[in-house]
Design a protein around this motif. Structure first.
Motif, PDB file in Angstrom:
ATOM      1  N   PRO A 426       0.629  -1.062   0.011  1.00 22.83           N
ATOM      2  CA  PRO A 426       0.209  -0.078  -0.070  1.00 22.83           C
ATOM      3  C   PRO A 426       0.778   1.212  -0.037  1.00 22.83           C
ATOM      4  CG  PRO A 426       0.020  -0.887   2.139  1.00 22.83           C
ATOM      5  CD  PRO A 426       0.734  -1.991   1.279  1.00 22.83           C
ATOM      6  N   VAL A 427       0.167   2.397  -0.351  1.00 19.83           N
ATOM      7  CA  VAL A 427       0.792   3.616  -0.229  1.00 19.83           C
ATOM      8  C   VAL A 427       1.426   3.913   1.109  1.00 19.83           C
ATOM      9  CG1 VAL A 427       0.269   6.108  -0.413  1.00 19.83           C
ATOM     10  CG2 VAL A 427      -0.700   4.629  -2.029  1.00 19.83           C
ATOM     11  N   GLY A 428       2.769   4.303   1.382  1.00 17.68           N
ATOM     12  CA  GLY A 428       3.404   4.362   2.639  1.00 17.68           C
ATOM     13  C   GLY A 428       3.955   3.292   2.988  1.00 17.68           C
ATOM     14  N   ALA A 433      13.211  -3.581  -3.616  1.00 17.22           N
ATOM     15  CA  ALA A 433      13.744  -3.270  -4.868  1.00 17.22           C
ATOM     16  C   ALA A 433      12.683  -2.627  -5.713  1.00 17.22           C
ATOM     17  CB  ALA A 433      14.269  -4.478  -5.324  1.00 17.22           C
ATOM     18  N   LEU A 434      13.154  -1.928  -6.764  1.00 14.73           N
ATOM     19  CA  LEU A 434      12.479  -1.244  -7.810  1.00 14.73           C
ATOM     20  C   LEU A 434      11.990  -2.278  -8.744  1.00 14.73           C
ATOM     21  CD1 LEU A 434      13.877   2.333  -8.198  1.00 14.73           C
ATOM     22  CD2 LEU A 434      11.910   1.522  -6.931  1.00 14.73           C
ATOM     23  N   PRO A 435      10.969  -2.246  -9.622  1.00 11.92           N
ATOM     24  CA  PRO A 435      10.911  -2.879 -10.897  1.00 11.92           C
ATOM     25  C   PRO A 435      11.833  -2.938 -11.705  1.00 11.92           C
ATOM     26  CG  PRO A 435       8.804  -1.423 -10.264  1.00 11.92           C
ATOM     27  CD  PRO A 435       9.873  -1.053  -9.588  1.00 11.92           C
ATOM     28  N   THR A 436      11.946  -4.319 -12.451  1.00 10.70           N
ATOM     29  CA  THR A 436      13.357  -4.287 -13.181  1.00 10.70           C
ATOM     30  C   THR A 436      12.645  -4.615 -14.514  1.00 10.70           C
ATOM     31  OG1 THR A 436      13.254  -6.916 -12.788  1.00 10.70           O
ATOM     32  CG2 THR A 436      14.540  -5.525 -11.417  1.00 10.70           C
ATOM     33  N   SER A 437      13.754  -4.342 -15.392  1.00 10.57           N
ATOM     34  CA  SER A 437      13.546  -4.415 -16.877  1.00 10.57           C
ATOM     35  C   SER A 437      13.128  -5.959 -17.344  1.00 10.57           C
ATOM     36  CB  SER A 437      14.808  -4.077 -17.603  1.00 10.57           C
ATOM     37  OG  SER A 437      14.817  -4.173 -18.969  1.00 10.57           O
ATOM     38  N   ALA A 438      12.339  -6.229 -18.080  1.00 13.81           N
ATOM     39  CA  ALA A 438      12.120  -7.268 -18.533  1.00 13.81           C
ATOM     40  C   ALA A 438      13.191  -7.907 -19.604  1.00 13.81           C
ATOM     41  CB  ALA A 438      10.645  -7.592 -19.297  1.00 13.81           C
ATOM     42  N   THR A 786      -3.235 -12.856  -6.043  1.00 15.22           N
ATOM     43  CA  THR A 786      -2.278 -12.504  -4.859  1.00 15.22           C
ATOM     44  C   THR A 786      -1.685 -10.981  -4.928  1.00 15.22           C
ATOM     45  OG1 THR A 786      -0.548 -13.405  -6.230  1.00 15.22           O
ATOM     46  CG2 THR A 786      -1.468 -14.893  -4.648  1.00 15.22           C
ATOM     47  N   VAL A 787      -1.460 -10.551  -6.053  1.00 13.55           N
ATOM     48  CA  VAL A 787      -1.101  -9.236  -6.213  1.00 13.55           C
ATOM     49  C   VAL A 787      -2.196  -8.368  -7.146  1.00 13.55           C
ATOM     50  CG1 VAL A 787       0.936  -7.711  -6.947  1.00 13.55           C
ATOM     51  CG2 VAL A 787       1.153 -10.294  -6.705  1.00 13.55           C
ATOM     52  N   PRO A 788      -3.216  -8.037  -6.384  1.00  6.72           N
ATOM     53  CA  PRO A 788      -4.294  -7.244  -7.149  1.00  6.72           C
ATOM     54  C   PRO A 788      -3.884  -6.009  -7.719  1.00  6.72           C
ATOM     55  CG  PRO A 788      -4.670  -7.386  -4.954  1.00  6.72           C
ATOM     56  CD  PRO A 788      -3.578  -8.420  -5.133  1.00  6.72           C
ATOM     57  N   TYR A 789      -2.969  -5.266  -6.786  1.00  4.56           N
ATOM     58  CA  TYR A 789      -2.680  -3.905  -7.142  1.00  4.56           C
ATOM     59  C   TYR A 789      -1.182  -3.863  -7.243  1.00  4.56           C
ATOM     60  CZ  TYR A 789      -2.446  -2.820  -2.185  1.00  4.56           C
ATOM     61  OH  TYR A 789      -2.073  -2.997  -0.840  1.00  4.56           O
ATOM     62  N   VAL A 790      -0.656  -2.913  -8.106  1.00  5.00           N
ATOM     63  CA  VAL A 790       0.644  -2.837  -8.103  1.00  5.00           C
ATOM     64  C   VAL A 790       1.128  -1.244  -7.738  1.00  5.00           C
ATOM     65  CG1 VAL A 790       0.956  -4.452  -9.669  1.00  5.00           C
ATOM     66  CG2 VAL A 790       0.616  -2.439 -10.542  1.00  5.00           C
ATOM     67  N   PRO A 791       2.409  -1.035  -7.134  1.00  3.20           N
ATOM     68  CA  PRO A 791       2.934   0.352  -6.919  1.00  3.20           C
ATOM     69  C   PRO A 791       3.135   0.923  -8.401  1.00  3.20           C
ATOM     70  CG  PRO A 791       4.149  -1.514  -5.715  1.00  3.20           C
ATOM     71  CD  PRO A 791       3.486  -2.144  -6.686  1.00  3.20           C
ATOM     72  N   LEU A 792       2.882   1.987  -8.402  1.00  2.00           N
ATOM     73  CA  LEU A 792       3.214   3.104  -9.625  1.00  2.00           C
ATOM     74  C   LEU A 792       4.500   4.039  -9.531  1.00  2.00           C
ATOM     75  CD1 LEU A 792      -0.175   4.162 -11.183  1.00  2.00           C
ATOM     76  CD2 LEU A 792       1.381   2.103 -11.666  1.00  2.00           C
ATOM     77  N   THR A 793       4.728   4.487  -8.346  1.00  2.00           N
ATOM     78  CA  THR A 793       5.755   5.427  -8.221  1.00  2.00           C
ATOM     79  C   THR A 793       6.320   5.255  -6.897  1.00  2.00           C
ATOM     80  OG1 THR A 793       4.213   7.319  -7.218  1.00  2.00           O
ATOM     81  CG2 THR A 793       4.626   7.268  -9.794  1.00  2.00           C
ATOM     82  N   PHE A 794       7.593   5.699  -6.713  1.00  2.00           N
ATOM     83  CA  PHE A 794       8.418   5.429  -5.597  1.00  2.00           C
ATOM     84  C   PHE A 794       9.449   6.622  -5.286  1.00  2.00           C
ATOM     85  CE2 PHE A 794       7.615   1.642  -8.230  1.00  2.00           C
ATOM     86  CZ  PHE A 794       7.316   0.758  -7.285  1.00  2.00           C
ATOM     87  N   GLN A 816      10.009   3.930  -0.672  1.00  2.00           N
ATOM     88  CA  GLN A 816       8.506   4.056  -0.070  1.00  2.00           C
ATOM     89  C   GLN A 816       7.718   3.961  -1.445  1.00  2.00           C
ATOM     90  OE1 GLN A 816       7.733   7.666   2.082  1.00  2.00           O
ATOM     91  NE2 GLN A 816       6.388   6.665   3.454  1.00  2.00           N
ATOM     92  N   VAL A 817       6.415   3.392  -1.233  1.00  2.00           N
ATOM     93  CA  VAL A 817       5.603   3.572  -2.199  1.00  2.00           C
ATOM     94  C   VAL A 817       4.866   4.719  -2.285  1.00  2.00           C
ATOM     95  CG1 VAL A 817       3.598   2.271  -3.225  1.00  2.00           C
ATOM     96  CG2 VAL A 817       5.423   0.764  -2.337  1.00  2.00           C
ATOM     97  N   LEU A 818       4.743   5.619  -3.147  1.00  2.00           N
ATOM     98  CA  LEU A 818       3.945   6.734  -3.434  1.00  2.00           C
ATOM     99  C   LEU A 818       2.608   6.844  -4.024  1.00  2.00           C
ATOM    100  CD1 LEU A 818       6.897   9.302  -4.296  1.00  2.00           C
ATOM    101  CD2 LEU A 818       6.404   8.482  -1.984  1.00  2.00           C
ATOM    102  N   SER A 819       2.435   5.763  -4.650  1.00  2.00           N
ATOM    103  CA  SER A 819       1.067   5.692  -5.425  1.00  2.00           C
ATOM    104  C   SER A 819       0.997   4.213  -5.904  1.00  2.00           C
ATOM    105  CB  SER A 819       0.767   6.697  -6.441  1.00  2.00           C
ATOM    106  OG  SER A 819       1.699   6.241  -7.581  1.00  2.00           O
TER     107      SER A 819
END
Length: 882
Positions: A426-428, A433-438, A786-794, A816-819
């Motif tokens: 969740p936000v906060g 780790a940040l998302p990686t390149s496929a 298991t992962v219904p929503y994902v972080p967008l910005t950090f 930190q997850v911002l959105s």
């Protein structure tokens, strides 16, 4: 409807046989011609006669047994030129109470499409009405083809949807997936990495391994064509008692065409947009002088064409299905059938995700694969022998044996941009780790939803597999009707067993790499530009074997289901089944890979043995012969090796367990021409398997899931050529509890739309035209349970002392997850239309238009790719009858 549109009853091919009997009515024709039509009831009534008034007690069931009871209770004789096999294909609802004999016979024939007349003071004639337009079954499908179910559909305490032949014909259906769009509560899914072919969910749970062919599991990974379908049957809710493992949300049964007593040749030719060409042939040849009445039937199909809106996807399918039945006019009938199906497709795994949705830009028609390199090839062979023997009108034995072989080879390009999030935060909250390149998983993904689409690179992940699945199976079943203390029982009891094998060999194109101190994998296949993929680019990449797996499962199941008729208004049924599912799995380590390649470590022989019972109980209240209200309870289970895939970790886990509760009502209107069904249900999975996102070897039964909702359907064949198919389902699905993914609790399950709606209506138009209009609505669906929503910005990297980081016990750097946003595909509407017109008695013209508004929508979602639905396309066909 004319002779061209025959709707089967219990077994549609037997209903076809009555058409041949019509031509042979002969001496009884004058009696039948005297039948008039009662304007009040629409039923056939004979001339006035002094037929006796009797108290009847004739059970619902096969019509031939009902005739025997009628003759015994009245002393009258029923004369018919229909073959014994044809009569055996009809079901009667029975009749109880005090009635004149002709009224009792009318009630017995209600819904069968058969007529009767009085020949003399002791004989009644049953046959087909003398008419230029013959509709053997004036009502909707009354019973299932499978002998596991002894009651008519209206008295079966379960949601059952039947997609009959007339619907398949009107809609121009060519695949199982398109046939299932007529069933509420079903949604389509894209294939997993090692499981191509038909993938779908029923009432919120995957049914990938719950597809049956004539009552036996059809295990192969292929895209099923409809050319040999008599009808498609969908039973919703756990059906473990009848079908064994799986069936959490229900099962799908493909009922094959089989030989009948009428000679005919039906040929259909279709041509359409996207270079579509399709020809099917259905030939039935009676052999009355052979083996107490025999018949040969051959179905064949050739289909080639593209997919509207997807310029490089190609489907090439060929099929042949001959079958021979011996003993049509005897108590013992034997059918041997062979099914061969080949597909050689250019597959298309569609479009990439970018975090929570379809990647941006005008990419609807983009293709990210290699048209000359990608392929999906299958060559399926299925040999089936079926024996039916009637010891008496009340006791029958049914045995079916099958050998099936499903080889396949696939190389498919899956478009990807960024890695999938391992958990919803969740936000906060913080991630380690940040998302990686496929493309290179040792690097942070450089793209976000705000990135310029022209700069985004798409990874071309290669899914390459070679496999052979196989099946050797036998099922023997006894059905019996009997009385205990004057209480009627309808029993189905059986034993089945055999073995299934799967031997997949997988190839990989990624190599280990390192950026700084971060290790990852690098794809050796060149990437593509999101907006402008080079579709002419030659394939380049180095592949090597990663796994060589061998799996064999041996199964045996014993079951019985008994329905007890407690008077006129109450029926109770119960059943129990015991299954033993013994799976042996091992994985060999391939030869040494190229430098940087990674192969799976060898796994020695690993065995899992599951022995488990399942149960079923139901109560039916019948206010009258046209309706029922029921309560149903059933259980099922999902072993770890359900799909013939096992590991050291999963081999130690007991099965997942499921329970289903359902309350419903069914009612037939307009002389059995319209059937309405409504059901309220709740399905619970009490111990779902979960994989630790930080350790793939840590798998536990740690989650609970539930789906509850309401479902409604209406299927009818009304006057003036009006056919009606309507369905609606509301599914309230959610994760109830989860050990490894607590943030998912309360969110809907993967690929489960909250609402689905379908309809297709046809009606007579001017100048002998018939028109049809239909549509489908599918609500929004999430990509993962298991992962219904994902972080967008950090936020920026933050450093913590060892052991104090909020993103993991061993981490020292957190973000930190911002959105966040839901990772889901939006809901959609699609509309279709049809028009047809008979040109002569033997030639019919038909045109179908699909996705008439050319809507862009995602038809088959997957956590790593998205397959769009076909765009606007048209098919024009000519149907020949000889």
């Amino acid at each position: 409807m004319t002779e061209k549109k025959i709707l089967g009853g219990r077994m549609g091919w037997l209903a076809m046989g009555t058409l041949a009997a019509y031509a042979a009515v002969g001496a009884n024709e004058q009696a039948l011609a005297a039948v008039t039509k009662d304007g009040a009831t629409g039923a056939a009534v004979p001339p006035a006669a002094n037929l006796p008034v009797k108290r009847f007690n004739i059970a619902a069931g096969p019509l031939d047994a009902g005739f025997a009871e009628f003759e015994a209770q009245t002393g009258l004789k029923i004369s018919t030129s229909l073959t014994a096999a044809a009569i055996a294909g009809f079901q009667t609802k029975g009749v109880t109470g005090l009635h004149p004999a002709e009224e009792a016979l009318r009630l017995m024939l209600d819904g069968t499409g058969l007529q009767y007349a009085q020949k003399d003071s002791t004989t009644l004639v049953v046959g087909l009405r003398n008419s230029e337009e013959i509709n053997v079954s004036t009502g909707v499908v009354a019973a299932l083809g499978m002998t596991k179910f002894t009651e008519p559909l209206i008295d079966t305490p379960q949601s059952v949807s039947v997609v009959p032949q007339f619907v398949l014909h009107d809609e121009g259906v060519t695949t199982l997936r398109d046939a299932l769009r007529n069933v509420p509560g079903i949604s389509m899914a894209a294939g997993e990495a090692g499981a191509q072919g038909d993938n779908l969910t029923i009432r919120g749970f995957t049914a990938r391994n719950d597809i049956f062919l004539d009552g036996i599991r059809d295990f192969g990974s292929y895209y099923r064509d409809s050319f040999n379908f008599e009808q498609v049957e969908v039973l919703q809710g756990p059906a473990g008692v009848q079908f064994g493992r799986g069936s959490t949300g229900g099962i799908i049964n493909q009922e094959s065409k089989t030989p009948g007593a009428q000679e005919f040749v039906n040929v259909q030719a279709q041509f359409g947009t996207d270079l579509t060409r399709r020809v099917t042939a259905d030939i039935n040849e009676p052999l009355p002088d052979l083996a107490a009445g025999a018949a040969l039937r051959v179905n064949a199909m050739a289909n080639e064409g593209g997919v509207a809106g997807r310029p490089f996807a190609q489907n090439r399918r060929y099929g042949l299905a001959p079958s021979l039945t011996l003993g049509l006019d005897s108590p013992t009938r034997f059918t041997i059938s062979y099914f061969h199906f080949t597909e050689s497709d250019t597959p298309d795994y569609g479009l990439p995700w970018l975090f929570n949705g379809v990647a941006p830009g005008s990419i609807r028609h983009n293709y990210y694969g290699f048209a000359d390199q990608n392929y999906l090839k299958t060559s399926d062979d299925i040999l089936t022998g079926k024996l039916d023997h009637n010891f008496s009108p009340d006791v029958s034995l049914h045995s079916i044996a099958r050998w099936a072989n499903y080889p396949r080879q696939a190389m498919i390009t899956e478009p990807q941009i960024c890695s999938n999030a391992s958990a919803s935060v969740p936000v906060g909250g913080y991630v380690s780790a940040l998302p990686t390149s496929a493309i290179n998983s040792s690097q942070v993904c450089a793209f976000t939803p705000a990135s310029n689409p022209a700069t985004i690179l798409v990874n071309r992940n290669q899914i390459q597999i070679k496999s052979v699945e196989g099946d050797l199976w036998d099922q023997t079943e006894l059905t019996a009707r009997f009385k205990v203390a004057q209480i009627r029982n309808n029993l189905a009891a059986g034993v089945e067993g055999g073995q299934e094998v799967s031997n997949p060999i997988r190839t990989n194109y990624s190599f280990s790499t390192k950026t700084g101190s971060v290790s990852g994998s690098l794809n050796s296949v060149p990437a593509a530009n999101l907006l402008h993929p080079d579709t002419a680019q030659p394939f380049a990449g180095t592949g090597y074997l990663t796994t060589v797996v061998h799996t064999k499962s041996k199964s045996v199941g014993l079951y019985f289901v008994d329905t007890v008729h407690l008077g006129r208004f109450i029926e109770a049924s119960g059943g129990v089944r015991w299954d033993r599912f013994d799976t042996v799995f091992n994985s060999n380590q391939p030869v040494a890979p190229p430098a940087g390649g990674t192969v799976s470590a060898p796994i020695p022989q690993t065995q899992q043995v599951v022995s488990k019972p399942t149960y079923r109980a139901a109560l039916v209240f019948k206010p009258n012969s046209h309706g029922s209200v029921y309560f149903d309870y059933g259980t099922s289970f999902n072993p770890s090796a359900e799909s013939l895939s096992l590991s050291v970790a999963t081999s130690l886990l007991p099965p997942e367990e499921n329970q289903n509760y359902e309350v419903g009502a069914k009612y037939s209107l307009l002389h059995e021409r319209l059937q309405l069904d409504v059901a309220f249900f709740r399905t619970e999975k009490t111990n779902a398997r979960e994989t630790d996102p930080t350790n793939s070897n840590n798998i536990l039964l740690a989650g609970n899931q539930k789906v509850q909702g309401v479902q409604f359907s209406a299927v009818g064949r009304l006057p003036e050529g009006m056919d009606v198919v309507i369905g609606y389902a509301y599914l309230d699905s959610s994760v109830v509890s989860s050990r490894f993914f607590p943030a998912s609790v309360g969110y809907q399950l993967a690929n489960v739309p909250q609402q689905t709606f379908n309809f297709f209506l046809t009606h007579k138009l001017f100048a002998r035209f018939n028109g049809g209009l239909g549509g489908n609505y599918v609500g929004s669906r999430t990509a993962s349970s298991t992962v219904p929503y994902v972080p967008l910005t950090f936020g920026p990297a933050q450093t913590f002392a060892s052991g104090s980081a909020p993103c993991g016990a061993t981490a020292t750097t957190c973000y930190q997850v911002l959105s966040t946003a839901m990772k889901q595909v939006p809901g959609y509407w699609v509309f279709n239309a049809m028009v047809r017109r008979p040109m002569t008695d033997r030639i019919e013209f038909q045109a179908n238009l699909y996705n008439v508004l050319n809507r862009f929508y995602i038809d088959q979602p997957h956590p790593s790719h998205l397959i769009p639905g076909a765009g606007l396309n048209a098919q024009i066909g000519v149907n020949f009858k000889f």
